[in-house]
Design a protein around this motif. Structure first.
Motif, PDB file in Angstrom:
ATOM      1  N   GLY A  85       0.788  -1.223   0.000  1.00  0.00           N
ATOM      2  CA  GLY A  85       0.000   0.000   0.000  1.00  0.00           C
ATOM      3  C   GLY A  85       0.821   1.274   0.000  1.00  0.00           C
ATOM      4  N   SER A  86       2.157   1.158   0.078  1.00  0.00           N
ATOM      5  CA  SER A  86       3.006   2.355   0.101  1.00  0.00           C
ATOM      6  C   SER A  86       3.519   2.684  -1.305  1.00  0.00           C
ATOM      7  CB  SER A  86       4.173   2.154   1.065  1.00  0.00           C
ATOM      8  OG  SER A  86       5.009   1.089   0.621  1.00  0.00           O
ATOM      9  N   TYR A  87       4.095   3.881  -1.452  1.00  0.00           N
ATOM     10  CA  TYR A  87       4.649   4.353  -2.725  1.00  0.00           C
ATOM     11  C   TYR A  87       6.155   4.571  -2.565  1.00  0.00           C
ATOM     12  CZ  TYR A  87      -0.193   5.348  -3.953  1.00  0.00           C
ATOM     13  OH  TYR A  87      -1.532   5.253  -4.204  1.00  0.00           O
ATOM     14  N   ILE A  88       6.895   4.378  -3.648  1.00  0.00           N
ATOM     15  CA  ILE A  88       8.345   4.639  -3.692  1.00  0.00           C
ATOM     16  C   ILE A  88       8.597   5.616  -4.844  1.00  0.00           C
ATOM     17  CG2 ILE A  88      10.639   3.642  -4.010  1.00  0.00           C
ATOM     18  CD1 ILE A  88       9.457   0.973  -3.014  1.00  0.00           C
ATOM     19  N   TYR A  89       9.308   6.702  -4.539  1.00  0.00           N
ATOM     20  CA  TYR A  89       9.626   7.695  -5.558  1.00  0.00           C
ATOM     21  C   TYR A  89      11.125   7.688  -5.825  1.00  0.00           C
ATOM     22  CZ  TYR A  89       4.910   9.262  -4.779  1.00  0.00           C
ATOM     23  OH  TYR A  89       3.546   9.304  -4.675  1.00  0.00           O
ATOM     24  N   ILE A  90      11.522   7.532  -7.133  1.00  0.00           N
ATOM     25  CA  ILE A  90      12.923   7.559  -7.572  1.00  0.00           C
ATOM     26  C   ILE A  90      13.052   8.717  -8.557  1.00  0.00           C
ATOM     27  CG2 ILE A  90      14.809   6.238  -8.596  1.00  0.00           C
ATOM     28  CD1 ILE A  90      13.155   3.698  -7.993  1.00  0.00           C
ATOM     29  N   ALA A  91      13.851   9.729  -8.184  1.00  0.00           N
ATOM     30  CA  ALA A  91      13.964  10.952  -8.996  1.00  0.00           C
ATOM     31  C   ALA A  91      15.343  11.049  -9.626  1.00  0.00           C
ATOM     32  CB  ALA A  91      13.698  12.180  -8.133  1.00  0.00           C
ATOM     33  N   SER A  92      15.415  11.860 -10.711  1.00  0.00           N
ATOM     34  CA  SER A  92      16.703  12.045 -11.390  1.00  0.00           C
ATOM     35  C   SER A  92      17.682  12.803 -10.506  1.00  0.00           C
ATOM     36  CB  SER A  92      16.504  12.779 -12.715  1.00  0.00           C
ATOM     37  OG  SER A  92      15.965  14.084 -12.483  1.00  0.00           O
ATOM     38  N   GLU A  93      17.182  13.736  -9.726  1.00  0.00           N
ATOM     39  CA  GLU A  93      18.002  14.450  -8.749  1.00  0.00           C
ATOM     40  C   GLU A  93      17.087  14.959  -7.640  1.00  0.00           C
ATOM     41  OE1 GLU A  93      16.102  17.903  -9.726  1.00  0.00           O
ATOM     42  OE2 GLU A  93      17.915  18.129  -8.508  1.00  0.00           O
ATOM     43  N   VAL A  94      17.662  15.250  -6.487  1.00  0.00           N
ATOM     44  CA  VAL A  94      16.870  15.490  -5.281  1.00  0.00           C
ATOM     45  C   VAL A  94      16.301  16.900  -5.234  1.00  0.00           C
ATOM     46  CG1 VAL A  94      16.941  15.609  -2.757  1.00  0.00           C
ATOM     47  CG2 VAL A  94      18.150  13.771  -3.967  1.00  0.00           C
ATOM     48  N   ASP A  95      17.115  17.922  -5.585  1.00  0.00           N
ATOM     49  CA  ASP A  95      16.718  19.307  -5.318  1.00  0.00           C
ATOM     50  C   ASP A  95      15.468  19.710  -6.091  1.00  0.00           C
ATOM     51  OD1 ASP A  95      18.807  19.530  -3.605  1.00  0.00           O
ATOM     52  OD2 ASP A  95      20.150  20.520  -5.037  1.00  0.00           O
ATOM     53  N   GLY A  96      15.425  19.383  -7.368  1.00  0.00           N
ATOM     54  CA  GLY A  96      14.272  19.780  -8.159  1.00  0.00           C
ATOM     55  C   GLY A  96      12.995  19.104  -7.669  1.00  0.00           C
ATOM     56  N   PHE A  97      13.105  17.830  -7.294  1.00  0.00           N
ATOM     57  CA  PHE A  97      11.948  17.110  -6.761  1.00  0.00           C
ATOM     58  C   PHE A  97      11.476  17.754  -5.467  1.00  0.00           C
ATOM     59  CE2 PHE A  97       9.633  13.834  -4.546  1.00  0.00           C
ATOM     60  CZ  PHE A  97       9.028  13.068  -5.536  1.00  0.00           C
ATOM     61  N   THR A  98      12.444  18.069  -4.588  1.00  0.00           N
ATOM     62  CA  THR A  98      12.104  18.662  -3.296  1.00  0.00           C
ATOM     63  C   THR A  98      11.515  20.057  -3.472  1.00  0.00           C
ATOM     64  OG1 THR A  98      13.882  17.414  -2.257  1.00  0.00           O
ATOM     65  CG2 THR A  98      13.018  19.299  -1.030  1.00  0.00           C
ATOM     66  N   ALA A  99      12.078  20.829  -4.401  1.00  0.00           N
ATOM     67  CA  ALA A  99      11.583  22.185  -4.616  1.00  0.00           C
ATOM     68  C   ALA A  99      10.138  22.185  -5.096  1.00  0.00           C
ATOM     69  CB  ALA A  99      12.476  22.904  -5.637  1.00  0.00           C
ATOM     70  N   PHE A 100       9.797  21.193  -5.890  1.00  0.00           N
ATOM     71  CA  PHE A 100       8.449  21.174  -6.445  1.00  0.00           C
ATOM     72  C   PHE A 100       7.433  20.549  -5.486  1.00  0.00           C
ATOM     73  CE2 PHE A 100       4.970  19.751  -9.117  1.00  0.00           C
ATOM     74  CZ  PHE A 100       4.762  20.844  -9.927  1.00  0.00           C
ATOM     75  N   PHE A 101       7.804  19.420  -4.882  1.00  0.00           N
ATOM     76  CA  PHE A 101       6.837  18.684  -4.061  1.00  0.00           C
ATOM     77  C   PHE A 101       6.945  18.976  -2.571  1.00  0.00           C
ATOM     78  CE2 PHE A 101       7.048  15.864  -7.840  1.00  0.00           C
ATOM     79  CZ  PHE A 101       5.713  15.935  -8.195  1.00  0.00           C
ATOM     80  N   GLY A 102       8.002  19.635  -2.134  1.00  0.00           N
ATOM     81  CA  GLY A 102       8.116  19.999  -0.731  1.00  0.00           C
ATOM     82  C   GLY A 102       8.739  18.936   0.131  1.00  0.00           C
ATOM     83  N   SER A 103       9.131  17.814  -0.436  1.00  0.00           N
ATOM     84  CA  SER A 103       9.814  16.762   0.319  1.00  0.00           C
ATOM     85  C   SER A 103      10.668  15.966  -0.648  1.00  0.00           C
ATOM     86  CB  SER A 103       8.817  15.861   1.040  1.00  0.00           C
ATOM     87  OG  SER A 103       7.898  15.320   0.123  1.00  0.00           O
ATOM     88  N   ALA A 104      11.662  15.310  -0.105  1.00  0.00           N
ATOM     89  CA  ALA A 104      12.644  14.622  -0.941  1.00  0.00           C
ATOM     90  C   ALA A 104      12.096  13.300  -1.452  1.00  0.00           C
ATOM     91  CB  ALA A 104      13.920  14.396  -0.145  1.00  0.00           C
ATOM     92  N   PRO A 105      12.635  12.809  -2.570  1.00  0.00           N
ATOM     93  CA  PRO A 105      12.255  11.466  -3.055  1.00  0.00           C
ATOM     94  C   PRO A 105      12.846  10.400  -2.153  1.00  0.00           C
ATOM     95  CG  PRO A 105      14.067  12.310  -4.360  1.00  0.00           C
ATOM     96  CD  PRO A 105      13.651  13.438  -3.431  1.00  0.00           C
ATOM     97  N   ASP A 106      12.389   9.187  -2.330  1.00  0.00           N
ATOM     98  CA  ASP A 106      12.941   8.082  -1.539  1.00  0.00           C
ATOM     99  C   ASP A 106      14.348   7.720  -2.019  1.00  0.00           C
ATOM    100  OD1 ASP A 106      10.540   7.293   0.149  1.00  0.00           O
ATOM    101  OD2 ASP A 106       9.677   7.247  -1.869  1.00  0.00           O
ATOM    102  N   TYR A 107      14.572   7.777  -3.338  1.00  0.00           N
ATOM    103  CA  TYR A 107      15.868   7.452  -3.922  1.00  0.00           C
ATOM    104  C   TYR A 107      16.087   8.382  -5.104  1.00  0.00           C
ATOM    105  CZ  TYR A 107      15.095   3.130  -1.312  1.00  0.00           C
ATOM    106  OH  TYR A 107      14.839   2.220  -0.334  1.00  0.00           O
ATOM    107  N   ASN A 108      17.364   8.553  -5.504  1.00  0.00           N
ATOM    108  CA  ASN A 108      17.630   9.294  -6.735  1.00  0.00           C
ATOM    109  C   ASN A 108      18.599   8.505  -7.613  1.00  0.00           C
ATOM    110  OD1 ASN A 108      19.732  10.333  -4.694  1.00  0.00           O
ATOM    111  ND2 ASN A 108      20.561  11.048  -6.660  1.00  0.00           N
ATOM    112  N   SER A 109      18.417   8.668  -8.960  1.00  0.00           N
ATOM    113  CA  SER A 109      19.252   7.958  -9.928  1.00  0.00           C
ATOM    114  C   SER A 109      19.216   8.737 -11.236  1.00  0.00           C
ATOM    115  CB  SER A 109      18.736   6.533 -10.150  1.00  0.00           C
ATOM    116  OG  SER A 109      19.402   5.921 -11.254  1.00  0.00           O
ATOM    117  N   SER A 110      20.385   8.939 -11.847  1.00  0.00           N
ATOM    118  CA  SER A 110      20.455   9.659 -13.122  1.00  0.00           C
ATOM    119  C   SER A 110      19.720   8.923 -14.230  1.00  0.00           C
ATOM    120  CB  SER A 110      21.921   9.867 -13.525  1.00  0.00           C
ATOM    121  OG  SER A 110      22.578   8.606 -13.684  1.00  0.00           O
ATOM    122  N   SER A 111      19.438   7.658 -14.016  1.00  0.00           N
ATOM    123  CA  SER A 111      18.713   6.884 -15.031  1.00  0.00           C
ATOM    124  C   SER A 111      17.306   7.413 -15.224  1.00  0.00           C
ATOM    125  CB  SER A 111      18.676   5.404 -14.647  1.00  0.00           C
ATOM    126  OG  SER A 111      17.945   5.222 -13.444  1.00  0.00           O
TER     127      SER A 111
END
Length: 863
Positions: A85-111
C-alpha cells in the motif's frame, strides 16, 4: 510519502491491493517529467502491492530515444524493504523534486533523467516485469503516439509481464514530457479526487484534505433530528457532520448522545438520540462536540467518529429526561432510537440469553403458547399468536461480551437473587437496535420485583395431590467394587456424585416444601424398587427431613418388576398417615406405533393406584402418566405434508391422542373408585388434542375432529375419529387459569404440559389448585449440571446453593381437596345423646389438629 503527491488513482489502488496469483509485488504507477527549469522534477512512482522483505532484487532502467533497453541502471540497496500500500519515488536528482513537491524522493538515480520518448523498465532479478512506454520507438521532435505526458496508471492489476498496455494509463496532455507544448488541461479529474495544476506547469496532483475545524462549543452544528430523519434509515448516510449533544450512556464500541431539549425539533417522527461509534474522554451527562460520518449499521443509525478529530468537552448540562415507554407500545420505537427511554413494571418474558449475552426480554405480560390458550387455528388461538409477538424489548449488558463476569445492570444476580420469567422490571437507558430487536442499555442497576414463593400458595384441605417431573433423577449404580458410579449407558441424569448431591438436595427441598399427601413423579430412573433403587433413594432423602408422621412411602408393582422398558419411568409417593393403598397397583401399557419398517414409537406405561383416605374413609384413584414427547418423529409427522393442526401441536400428537383414549378407557372400569385423578406430564399444552380428549371435547365445540394414530394395534391399525371426550376437569382451568408449568426456550413462551385432571365426583371435593413456579421460570444456568459445569467457582453468584428453585425444568401442580366422611343416619338421630355429641366434637377437633399439623409448611393461603 506525500499528502500532495499521489499519482495512483483510487480504482487501481483498490485493484493492486488485492493479492492475486497474477499480481506483482511492485508495479510502475506513475511517470513524472516536470515543468521547472531544466525539466525537473523527473521521477518514477512505484506502488507496493504486497509486503516486500527484500527490495534489492528489484531495479529501474530507462530506454533512451527508442534505442532499446539500457538495462538495469538502479538497484535498491541491500536490506531495504517496503510495506503493502506504500509508494516509492525515484527521482533524477533530489533538489528539483524537493523544490516542487516539498519533500525529498525516496531514492535518486540519473537513469530517471527521462525525456518525451524515453521508456521506463522495472526489473526483478534482472528480468523486466513492467514497462512504461515503448523501448523501441524514437519520438524526438514528434508527438508520441501514446500521448506521452505526466502518466498515471488507472487500471490493470498486474505488471503485464514486462509489456506496455496503453489502455492502463491516463495522461495529463499531449507531448507534455518533451516540454514542447504547454498542457492547457489544468484540472483533470481522476477517481482519487480533483487534480489541479501547481508549480506553474502541467503538474497534476491530489490536493491536501483541509483540516476539520470543530469550532467552539455552542457554534452551529448539525441537529441529530436532521440525521435521524423520519424514515427507517437516515438520508445522511455517507455524509460527514459536526454535532453537539449530551453523552447519555456507553456500551461496547461506543456511546450514546442526545440533543439538549432546547434543540429538539417539533417532529415526533424524528429521534433526538444517536449512537456514536468511537470513544471520548467525556463524562456521561456532559455536552460533547464531535465530527464523524453517518452510517446505517444493521438497521441502526450510527455516527462513526473521525479518530483524527479530537472531540470537545463542553461541560456538564441539565440531565436528559427519559421517554416513558408504555406497553403495548403506543409509538414506533424508531422515533426514539438512540434516546434515553424507560419502562416501569415491565414483565420478564425471556432469560434465554441471560448468561450467554447478558440479556433479558421484557414485555407487557408473559407470552403464552397459543395452543395452551385455545384450539389450534381458532380465533382465540390466532389472537394469542399475535399477542406473543408484540411489545418485546431487550435489556442488555453494556459489555456485549459472551458469558459476562457480571451483569452491569444487575451485579448481585445469584441463586438466591435471580431474575425470573414473570418478574417485574423497571429500567432506563439509551435505546439501541440490533439483531432485529430494540434494546435498552441501562444507565443504572435495574429494579426487580420477584415473584418467587418458597412454598405453594394454595388453600388447604384434608388431602393434597401433586405432579412433579424430577428431570432424570438417576442415583447411580453399584459397580463390581461396591462403589457407586454414574458412568453407565442408561444414565440420563447427574454425571457424578457431586452433581447428584446438588440435584437431589434441590428435589428433596422442593418435595418437602410442596407438602403434598400424594405425589406423582415423572422422569425417575427405572431401576425397580430395591434398596439401591432411585425411588428408594429419593424417599429416604425426603424422609430424613421430615417428622415421623410426615413420612413418605412409594407404590411398587405387585411383583416388584420395573414399570416399562424405558430408562425413565413414573412413580408415586404417598403419606401413609393420610392415605392407604387400596389393592395392587395397575400398570396400563400405552400404545406403540410402527413408524416404518425399522422403527417403533413408544411411550412409558401409566401407573394407577387406588387409595383410602384415612380421615374420611373415602376411596380415590390416582393415575400417573408421562406421554410421548414432542421430539422425534411419528408416522403422522413423516408424511410429506402434515396438516397445520398437526404441526402446531408438535411431533407425535396423534399418538398422544391414542394414549389419552387408552387411559380413558382403562379408567372407565366400573370397579374403580368414582373419584379419580389423572396427573402427570402429558407433553400436551392445555388446549391441545390429548387434553381435550380427556376433558370436554366435542367436534362441534372444537371446530375439527380429532383422530387417533395409525399403526398402533388399536382399531386394527386404522386412524379413527374421536367422537367425544371423557369428561375429566382440568383443575388448572378451575383454579389457576393464568398459571403454567413450562417455559419453552424455542418460542420463549409459557404453557402447561403438566396437568391434574379430576373426575366429576373428585371435582366436587376440590378446593384449590396452583402451579408452583420454582423451575420453568428460573434461569437455565442455575440448573445443577449447568451451575457445576460452567460456574463451579461461583464467582460470588452462588449458583450451587440448595433450595427448591431450579430443581427441575417443569413446575409442580398441587391440588387440594376436602373429603368428608359419610354421616350415618343413626348418628344424626342421636341429637339428644350428649355423650355421642361430645364424642363427635372431640373427633372433629382431633381431625382438625391433625390436618393443621400436616399442612404446617404451607405458610400462606391463596384467597
Amino acid at each position: 510519502m506525500r499528502a500532495s503527491l499521489t499519482l495512483l488513482s483510487a480504482g487501481i489502488l483498490s485493484a493492486l491491493s488485492t493479492t492475486s496469483v497474477n499480481a506483482s509485488d511492485l508495479v510502475i504507477s506513475g511517470v513524472i517529467d516536470g515543468p521547472l527549469s531544466g525539466g525537473v522534477p523527473k521521477a518514477v512512482e512505484l506502488f507496493v502491492v504486497n509486503d516486500i522483505a527484500d527490495l534489492s532484487v528489484y531495479g529501474i532502467g530507462s530506454a533512451n530515444n527508442g534505442d532499446g533497453t539500457d538495462g538495469e541502471e538502479f538497484t535498491f540497496p541491500a536490506g531495504a524493504s517496503a510495506s503493502a500500500g506504500s509508494y516509492i519515488y525515484i527521482a533524477s536528482e533530489v533538489d528539483g523534486f524537493t523544490a516542487f513537491f516539498g519533500s525529498a524522493p525516496d531514492y535518486n538515480s540519473s537513469s530517471m533523467a527521462i525525456n518525451g520518448d524515453d521508456a521506463v523498465e522495472l526489473f526483478k532479478d534482472g528480468s523486466v516485469i513492467d514497462t512504461f512506454g515503448d523501448i523501441n520507438t524514437d519520438g524526438s521532435g514528434t508527438a508520441w503516439e501514446y500521448l506521452d505526458g505526466w502518466a498515471y496508471r488507472t487500471s490493470g492489476q498486474t505488471a503485464n509481464g514486462g509489456s506496455f498496455e496503453v489502455a492502463n494509463w491516463t495522461y495529463s496532455g499531449v507531448d507534455a514530457l518533451d516540454g514542447s507544448t504547454t498542457n492547457t488541461d489544468a484540472a483533470t479529474p481522476f477517481p482519487a479526487g480533483t487534480f489541479t495544476t501547481e508549480g506553474g506547469g502541467d503538474v497534476v496532483v491530489v490536493p491536501e484534505e483541509p483540516a476539520i475545524e470543530l469550532g467552539i462549543c455552542g457554534a452551529d452544528a448539525t441537529l441529530i433530528s436532521g440525521i435521524q430523519g423520519s424514515e427507517s434509515s437516515s438520508a445522511e448516510v455517507g455524509n460527514s457532520v459536526i454535532i453537539e449533544a449530551i453523552v447519555t450512556g456507553t456500551r461496547a464500541g461506543g456511546f450514546f448522545v442526545q440533543e439538549e431539549a432546547s434543540d429538539y425539533d417539533a417532529d415526533d417522527a424524528t429521534s433526538e438520540g444517536l449512537f456514536i461509534e468511537g470513544s471520548v474522554d467525556v463524562e456521561t451527562g456532559n455536552l460533547v462536540r464531535l465530527y464523524g460520518e453517518v452510517e446505517e449499521n444493521y438497521g441502526m443509525t450510527t455516527l462513526v467518529m473521525d479518530s483524527d478529530v479530537a472531540a470537545l468537552d463542553c461541560g456538564a448540562v441539565d440531565a436528559v429526561a427519559a421517554v416513558e415507554l408504555s406497553m403495548p407500545y403506543e409509538i414506533d420505537l424508531e422515533t426514539v432510537e438512540g434516546m434515553v427511554v424507560s419502562v416501569t413494571d415491565a414483565t420478564v418474558t425471556s432469560t434465554n440469553n441471560l448468561w450467554r449475552y447478558g440479556e433479558i426480554v421484557v414485555s407487557d405480560a408473559i407470552k403464552r403458547q397459543p395452543s395452551d390458550v385455545a384450539a389450534p387455528l381458532s380465533d382465540a388461538y390466532t389472537a394469542a399468536e399475535e399477542a406473543g409477538e408484540t411489545s418485546l424489548l431487550t435489556i442488555e449488558d453494556n459489555s456485549s461480551s459472551q458469558y459476562p463476569d457480571a451483569l452491569n445492570y444487575f451485579p448481585t444476580f445469584s441463586y438466591a437473587n435471580a431474575i425470573r420469567i414473570g418478574d417485574s422490571v423497571s429500567a432506563a437507558g439509551p435505546l439501541n437496535y440490533s439483531f432485529g430487536t430494540y434494546r435498552i442499555n441501562p444507565s443504572d442497576i435495574i429494579e426487580v420485583t420477584s415473584t418467587r414463593e418458597a412454598n405453594p400458595v394454595v388453600t388447604e384441605g384434608n388431602l393434597s395431590i401433586a405432579t412433579f417431573n424430577v428431570l432424570n433423577y438417576f442415583n447411580g449404580e453399584v459397580d463390581e467394587n461396591g462403589d457407586v458410579t454414574f458412568d453407565y449407558d442408561q444414565n440420563r441424569g447427574a454425571s457424578d456424585a457431586v452433581a447428584f448431591a446438588l440435584q437431589q438436595g434441590r428435589i428433596v427441598e422442593a418435595i418437602v416444601n410442596l407438602n403434598a399427601d400424594v405425589v406423582g413423579l415423572m422422569e425417575i430412573e427405572n431401576d425397580g424398587f430395591g434398596e439401591d433403587s432411585a425411588i428408594q433413594s429419593l424417599v429416604d432423602a425426603i424422609n430424613a427431613e421430615l417428622g415421623e408422621t410426615e413420612q413418605y412411602s412409594f407404590i411398587a408393582t405387585s411383583d416388584g418388576t420395573e414399570i416399562g422398558t424405558d430408562a425413565i419411568t413414573v412413580g408415586l409417593l404417598y403419606k401413609a398417615a393420610v392415605v392407604t393403598p387400596e389393592g395392587d397397583a395397575m400398570v396400563v401399557a400405552m400404545p406403540e406405533q410402527q413408524v416404518d419398517e425399522d422403527s417403533l414409537a413408544r411411550m412409558r406405561p401409566s401407573l394407577l393406584q387406588s387409595f383410602t383416605h384415612a380421615e374420611s374413609a373415602k376411596s380415590f384413584l390416582v393415575a400417573v402418566n408421562h406421554f410421548k414427547s414432542k421430539g422425534g418423529q411419528c408416522a403422522e409427522d413423516a408424511v410429506e405434508a402434515p396438516s397445520e393442526i398437526t404441526t402446531i401441536q408438535g411431533s407425535c400428537n396423534a399418538l398422544r391422542v391414542s394414549a389419552a383414549i387408552t387411559l380413558g378407557n382403562a379408567l372407565s372400569d366400573e370397579s374403580l373408585p368414582a373419584r379419580k385423578v389423572i396427573l402427570g406430564d402429558l407433553n400436551a399444552y392445555s388446549a391441545e388434542d390429548p387434553v381435550a380428549v380427556l376433558t370436554d371435547y366435542t367436534p362441534e365445540s372444537r371446530g375439527y375432529t380429532i383422530t387417533t394414530a395409525v399403526n398402533t394395534g388399536m382399531d386394527e391399525g386404522a386412524s379413527v375419529e374421536v367422537e367425544s371426550g371423557f369428561g375429566y376437569h382440568n383443575l388448572a382451568e378451575e383454579f389457576d387459569a393464568d398459571g403454567f408449568s413450562y417455559w419453552f426456550y424455542g418460542t420463549e413462551q409459557v404453557g402447561s404440559l403438566d396437568h391434574v385432571l379430576a373426575s366429576e365426583p373428585m371435582l366436587a371435593d376440590a378446593i384449590d389448585g396452583t402451579h408452583w413456579n420454582i423451575n420453568s421460570v428460573e434461569a437455565y444456568q442455575l440448573q445443577y449440571d449447568q451451575a457445576l459445569r460452567y460456574y463451579a467457582d461461583e464467582d460470588g453468584y452462588a449458583f450451587t446453593d440448595v433450595g427448591p428453585f431450579r430443581s427441575s425444568d417443569h413446575d409442580p401442580f398441587i391440588a387440594t381437596f376436602d373429603l368428608q366422611a359419610d354421616v350415618l343416619e343413626e348418628d344424626a338421630d342421636n341429637d339428644d345423646n350428649s355423650g355421642g355429641a361430645m364424642g363427635g366434637i372431640l373427633a372433629l377437633l382431633a381431625a382438625m389438629i391433625g390436618f393443621r399439623r400436616r399442612h404446617s409448611s404451607l405458610k400462606t393461603q391463596k384467597l
